[in-house]
Design a protein around this motif. Sequence first.
Motif, PDB file in Angstrom:
ATOM      1  N   PHE A   1     -17.349  -8.708   0.244  1.00 15.14           N
ATOM      2  CA  PHE A   1     -17.203  -7.271   0.046  1.00 15.14           C
ATOM      3  C   PHE A   1     -18.540  -6.536   0.162  1.00 15.14           C
ATOM      4  O   PHE A   1     -18.563  -5.318   0.351  1.00 15.14           O
ATOM      5  CB  PHE A   1     -16.592  -6.996  -1.340  1.00 15.14           C
TER       6      PHE A   1
ATOM      7  N   ASN B   1      -6.449  -4.218  -4.907  1.00 12.58           N
ATOM      8  CA  ASN B   1      -7.436  -4.271  -3.821  1.00 12.58           C
ATOM      9  C   ASN B   1      -7.105  -3.174  -2.814  1.00 12.58           C
ATOM     10  O   ASN B   1      -6.220  -3.341  -1.962  1.00 12.58           O
ATOM     11  CB  ASN B   1      -7.409  -5.651  -3.148  1.00 12.58           C
ATOM     12  N   LYS B   2      -7.812  -2.061  -2.916  1.00 13.40           N
ATOM     13  CA  LYS B   2      -7.497  -0.919  -2.049  1.00 13.40           C
ATOM     14  C   LYS B   2      -7.872  -1.181  -0.587  1.00 13.40           C
ATOM     15  O   LYS B   2      -7.446  -0.447   0.298  1.00 13.40           O
ATOM     16  CB  LYS B   2      -8.213   0.336  -2.543  1.00 13.40           C
ATOM     17  N   TYR B   3      -8.664  -2.209  -0.306  1.00 19.48           N
ATOM     18  CA  TYR B   3      -9.060  -2.526   1.067  1.00 19.48           C
ATOM     19  C   TYR B   3      -8.071  -3.464   1.766  1.00 19.48           C
ATOM     20  O   TYR B   3      -8.349  -3.908   2.881  1.00 19.48           O
ATOM     21  CB  TYR B   3     -10.443  -3.163   1.075  1.00 19.48           C
TER      22      TYR B   3
ATOM     23  N   THR C   1      -5.689  -3.876   4.016  1.00 17.56           N
ATOM     24  CA  THR C   1      -5.104  -3.043   5.083  1.00 17.56           C
ATOM     25  C   THR C   1      -3.709  -3.521   5.472  1.00 17.56           C
ATOM     26  O   THR C   1      -2.874  -2.714   5.898  1.00 17.56           O
ATOM     27  CB  THR C   1      -6.013  -3.042   6.316  1.00 17.56           C
TER      28      THR C   1
ATOM     29  N   SER D   1      -6.023   3.464   6.084  1.00 17.95           N
ATOM     30  CA  SER D   1      -6.209   2.090   6.572  1.00 17.95           C
ATOM     31  C   SER D   1      -7.155   2.055   7.770  1.00 17.95           C
ATOM     32  O   SER D   1      -8.044   1.199   7.853  1.00 17.95           O
ATOM     33  CB  SER D   1      -4.852   1.491   6.946  1.00 17.95           C
TER      34      SER D   1
ATOM     35  N   PHE E   1     -10.734   2.402   6.653  1.00 16.85           N
ATOM     36  CA  PHE E   1     -11.310   1.198   6.064  1.00 16.85           C
ATOM     37  C   PHE E   1     -11.611   0.135   7.124  1.00 16.85           C
ATOM     38  O   PHE E   1     -12.600  -0.596   7.002  1.00 16.85           O
ATOM     39  CB  PHE E   1     -10.368   0.613   5.014  1.00 16.85           C
TER      40      PHE E   1
END
Length: 463
Positions: free
Chosen positions: A4, A63-65, A67, A93, A96
Amino acid sequence: MRCFKCGSLLSENDTCPKCGEDVRVYKKTARVSDAYYNSGLYKARVRDLTGAVESLKISLMVNKYNTNARNLLGLVYCEMGDVVEALSQWVVSKNFAPEDNVAGAYIKKIQTNQNRFEMITGTIKKYNLSLKYAKDGNLDMAVIQLKKVVANNPQLIKAHLLLALIYIKQDELARARKLLNAVLAIDKNNTLAQLYKKEIDEKIAIKKAESSSAFLPKRKEKDIDKKPLSGNDVILPRSSYKEPSNGAITIINVLVGVVIGAALIWFLIVPARNKGLTQDYKKSLQEYSEQLSSGNVELNSMQKELEDVKSQRDALEQQLGVVNGTEGSNKLLVAVIEAASAYIANKPADAADKLVDIDVSALPSDSAKALYNTIATATLPSAAQNFYNTGMTEYYKSNYEVAAENLVKAYKCNNSADSAYYAAKSYVALAKTDDAKKYYKYIVDDYSTSGYYKEASDYVNSH
């Protein structure tokens, strides 16, 4: 899985092989997020869309990442008819993960069919208007709007549910059940649809119970009624008839009977018949009068309903003119989408140029406002500086028209006193007094401690 912090591929160790960052917690959260994503994917495959949305939201909360989860959530929203919400998820999305992201293909597919997109956003606008009508108690207008929404966007589940709820309230249970079956065909575990169907079943059961209790049971015949009479039970009365003594008396009795019968017919039966005919005539006349009065009342009622429908039509035409006009919410949504596309294409200046003239409070949904805020936060601060630098360069070149245009955009981006002051100075040089006064007034109202305040105040007071 990538780190990350530095983006390099992670190994089985608990630290990143490149930057040495501790990734134990990150790996655990990523695994939890993937587990909820898998759950959402399974539910979406069996058309449990409501459950899929809940699982995918939890996945993104962890986990907002993620996709994959965000793209799938957009597809589920699209299947439920909420294209604006789906588009918001895909834009985030794409932000990111700009490369190798299927969200770009989804966005492009929507943008290529502009007419379809405008129609879908129009149905969402009509749904919001119907919801307002329903809350205000104007159920007839809400039904009119929702029928159009359901016809144009059959996938919009929330429109089906609202229309079904109104039909339940109006006791039109068959229509409500048909709408709920359509919802369950799209989202088979939709909680609200199942609750509404349960309410319909309870109402039908109550009606059946009331109708069955309206009839009393037939009285049973007693045994004594079924028993035939015997000879001992019959009592014959004693006869009082006597044979006449001769034929003359018989003839006289017959003549007297004929006279008495004629008199009875003349004095009793004929007047009664005439009276019955008169009563029938009066009754018919009264019925015709009542029908005429009822027809007049019905005609007046239909005229009033016609006037109400005409007024509602005029109101709807006016609302449609606002939606489709130059200040309509469709144009604002298109501007936000274009800004998002420019931002995704790594053109922040173009994205900011699209956003500066948008009134965020006029956007029709919270999703569109959230998308606007995301792009504005990322682009407007740097764009404000670029607009200001360009404007000042042109100002010192005495190119006041271009200077004013760029300085106004800079002010809209960050509301700075410098931008407002030099925009006003440019308009003064162009002899545009009203525009100059407008931007001097911003300084007077919002920047009373600024060094420009006295000059701005003198100009506003003298013009």
